[in-house]
Design a protein around this motif. Structure first.
Motif, mmCIF file in Angstrom:
data_model
loop_
_atom_site.group_PDB
_atom_site.id
_atom_site.type_symbol
_atom_site.label_atom_id
_atom_site.label_comp_id
_atom_site.label_asym_id
_atom_site.label_seq_id
_atom_site.Cartn_x
_atom_site.Cartn_y
_atom_site.Cartn_z
ATOM 1 N N ASP A 1 -12.316 6.899 8.527
ATOM 2 C CA ASP A 1 -11.946 6.373 7.201
ATOM 3 C C ASP A 1 -10.837 5.339 7.333
ATOM 4 O OD1 ASP A 1 -13.703 8.182 6.000
ATOM 5 O OD2 ASP A 1 -12.128 9.563 5.365
ATOM 6 N N ALA A 2 -9.802 5.702 8.095
ATOM 7 C CA ALA A 2 -8.628 4.841 8.232
ATOM 8 C C ALA A 2 -8.990 3.483 8.810
ATOM 9 C CB ALA A 2 -7.579 5.537 9.115
ATOM 10 N N VAL B 1 0.837 -1.197 0.000
ATOM 11 C CA VAL B 1 0.000 0.000 0.000
ATOM 12 C C VAL B 1 0.873 1.247 0.000
ATOM 13 C CG1 VAL B 1 -1.837 1.255 1.171
ATOM 14 C CG2 VAL B 1 -1.759 -1.259 1.308
ATOM 15 N N LEU B 2 0.559 2.171 -0.895
ATOM 16 C CA LEU B 2 1.198 3.481 -0.937
ATOM 17 C C LEU B 2 0.217 4.494 -0.359
ATOM 18 C CD1 LEU B 2 2.465 3.410 -4.665
ATOM 19 C CD2 LEU B 2 3.631 2.490 -2.627
ATOM 20 N N PHE C 1 -0.200 -5.659 6.256
ATOM 21 C CA PHE C 1 0.122 -5.149 4.924
ATOM 22 C C PHE C 1 1.427 -4.359 4.955
ATOM 23 C CE2 PHE C 1 -4.506 -5.623 4.972
ATOM 24 C CZ PHE C 1 -4.676 -6.423 3.858
ATOM 25 N N GLU C 2 2.082 -4.296 3.815
ATOM 26 C CA GLU C 2 3.297 -3.497 3.661
ATOM 27 C C GLU C 2 2.870 -2.074 3.292
ATOM 28 O OE1 GLU C 2 7.222 -3.239 0.724
ATOM 29 O OE2 GLU C 2 5.947 -5.042 0.716
ATOM 30 N N VAL C 3 3.360 -1.085 4.041
ATOM 31 C CA VAL C 3 2.890 0.290 3.848
ATOM 32 C C VAL C 3 4.051 1.263 3.732
ATOM 33 C CG1 VAL C 3 1.474 2.157 4.782
ATOM 34 C CG2 VAL C 3 0.813 -0.234 5.209
ATOM 35 N N ILE D 1 -1.175 2.869 10.157
ATOM 36 C CA ILE D 1 -1.159 2.047 11.371
ATOM 37 C C ILE D 1 -2.174 0.918 11.274
ATOM 38 C CG2 ILE D 1 -1.696 2.076 13.847
ATOM 39 C CD1 ILE D 1 -0.515 4.986 13.819
ATOM 40 N N GLY D 2 -3.393 1.251 10.833
ATOM 41 C CA GLY D 2 -4.416 0.212 10.693
ATOM 42 C C GLY D 2 -4.003 -0.877 9.726
ATOM 43 N N LEU D 3 -3.438 -0.502 8.602
ATOM 44 C CA LEU D 3 -3.035 -1.481 7.586
ATOM 45 C C LEU D 3 -1.811 -2.280 8.033
ATOM 46 C CD1 LEU D 3 -3.586 0.883 4.549
ATOM 47 C CD2 LEU D 3 -4.827 -1.257 4.944
#
Length: 387
Positions: free
Chosen positions: A313-314, A6-7, A27-29, A20-22
């Motif tokens: 949203d996050a 994720v970008l 996930f890779e952020v 933080i949530g992802l």
């Protein structure tokens, strides 16, 4: 789904909360922020119970509570004589009703916690990384920085604020001026300001409003003044302002307003135009690009829900990503869960400006209050809503 890359364009409250949530979902952020550092940005921020529910879901509740200020009540006061028109109970009542507190916090302190947490979780945070272009090739999203470097991922989250580059993919229209201008400053609390710091709220009057609340354990007070002003052309969040200008705008207002203005330090007094965005019909582009926070739904501040909405949203986006088989499915579910709610808040925030800056301030306390709590916004829990 397989753990996607994720970008996140933008390292503000919403972008970091999403990271933080992802990251917590595995996930890779990577986060790309145009500023050179996370410093004393902005001033105060209101974290209503719906924001705190989201931050609690992200595992940040205790750290945020330790750094925030929890008011027992808020007061709405008359512009001319300072009398109390309405008292809104906060404190323990918020905890009892919603299970979380209502807090005030310095944005820089909130940012520091978000940045530290994202790094602890293994997120890659790039500063001085200003996005110049964004798009997608099929199901792969990409962004290009001003230095010419390009980054690709399975999902691009446009959390890059009011002037979002990512939003240009959805529409080429710039944010519009709402007719409101704001001045802000943060000053130390002394004996003259202590009563106000202990009883936060706002003064309301014809086409004007002043908001104040404590920060950093009551040692500082956040002061924000709003007025209608036509023909605004200046751009920016930190345009220098003068006390004399503010004294002229609020001439005739009660004594507490005058000594709040007198306390403002001119080297730290700023003004800005309040711009906003019109609602979009979709936040989904190509099944691999979505929007979040101000990039999706920049709104006026008259419900104090901008940061709260971005945090919601996050949380919902991270839950949708965890519970979906593909990125395309995830952002469809995210949009379905959030777009109508956010659009409603945008509209109600605009309407609240009319209620709080009415020529009929004398009758404010006699009317049915239509605010963020009576509208049911405090009861929204992003960690539990259907996604």
């Amino acid at each position: 789904m397989d753990k996607a890359r994720v970008l996140v364009a933008g390292g503000g409250i919403g972008g970091l909360a999403a990271a933080i949530g992802l990251l917590r979902k595995g996930f890779e952020v990577e986060v790309f922020e145009g500023a050179q550092s996370f410093g004393e940005v902005g001033a105060g921020v209101t974290l209503a119970p719906n924001a705190m529910a989201g931050l609690q879901y992200l595992g940040l509740g205790p750290r945020i509570e330790a750094a925030g200020s929890e008011p027992m009540r808020q007061v709405v006061r008359h512009w001319e004589d300072g009398r109390v028109l309405k008292t809104l109970e906060r404190g323990n009542q918020m905890r009892e009703k919603y299970g979380v507190p209502y807090l005030y916090m310095h944005r820089a302190d909130l940012h520091a916690i978000l940045v530290e947490t994202a790094r602890e979780l293994g997120g890659k945070l790039h500063l001085s990384a200003r996005v110049s272009e964004a798009g997608h090739d099929g199901a792969e999203a990409w962004l290009k920085l001003e230095d010419g470097t390009e980054h690709r991922g399975d999902l691009l989250v446009g959390a890059d604020g009011l002037k979002s580059v990512v939003r240009r993919i959805f529409e080429p229209i710039s944010a519009h001026f709402t007719g409101h201008v704001a001045w802000r400053g943060v000053v130390p609390v002394d004996a003259e300001l202590r009563e106000l710091a202990e009883n936060p709220g706002n003064f309301i009057g014809p086409e004007r409003m002043a908001v104040w609340y404590p920060l950093r354990g009551g040692t500082q007070i956040n002061l924000v003044f709003f007025a209608r002003e036509e023909g605004w052309t200046d751009d920016g969040w930190t345009i220098p302002a003068r006390r004399a200008e503010l004294q002229q705008v609020f001439a005739g207002w009660c004594e507490p307003i005058q000594y709040m203005i007198a306390h403002l330090e001119e080297d730290r007094l700023f003004k800005w135009a309040i711009n906003a965005r019109s609602a979009l019909s979709t936040w989904n582009q190509g099944g691999c690009i979505t929007l979040l926070g101000d990039a999706a739904h920049a709104m006026t501040p008259f419900l104090g829900q901008g940061a709260s909405c971005a945090i919601e949203d996050a949380v919902v986006l991270s839950r949708a990503m965890e519970g979906s088989d593909t990125v395309a499915e995830a952002i469809e579910r995210y949009e379905r869960a959030r777009i109508e709610h956010a659009t409603f808040i945008q509209a109600e925030s605009n309407a609240n400006a009319e209620r709080l800056q009415s020529k009929d301030a004398d009758n404010f306390g006699k009317k049915e209050v239509r605010n963020e709590e009576t509208l049911g916004l405090f009861a929204y829990d992003a960690g539990k809503v259907e996604v």
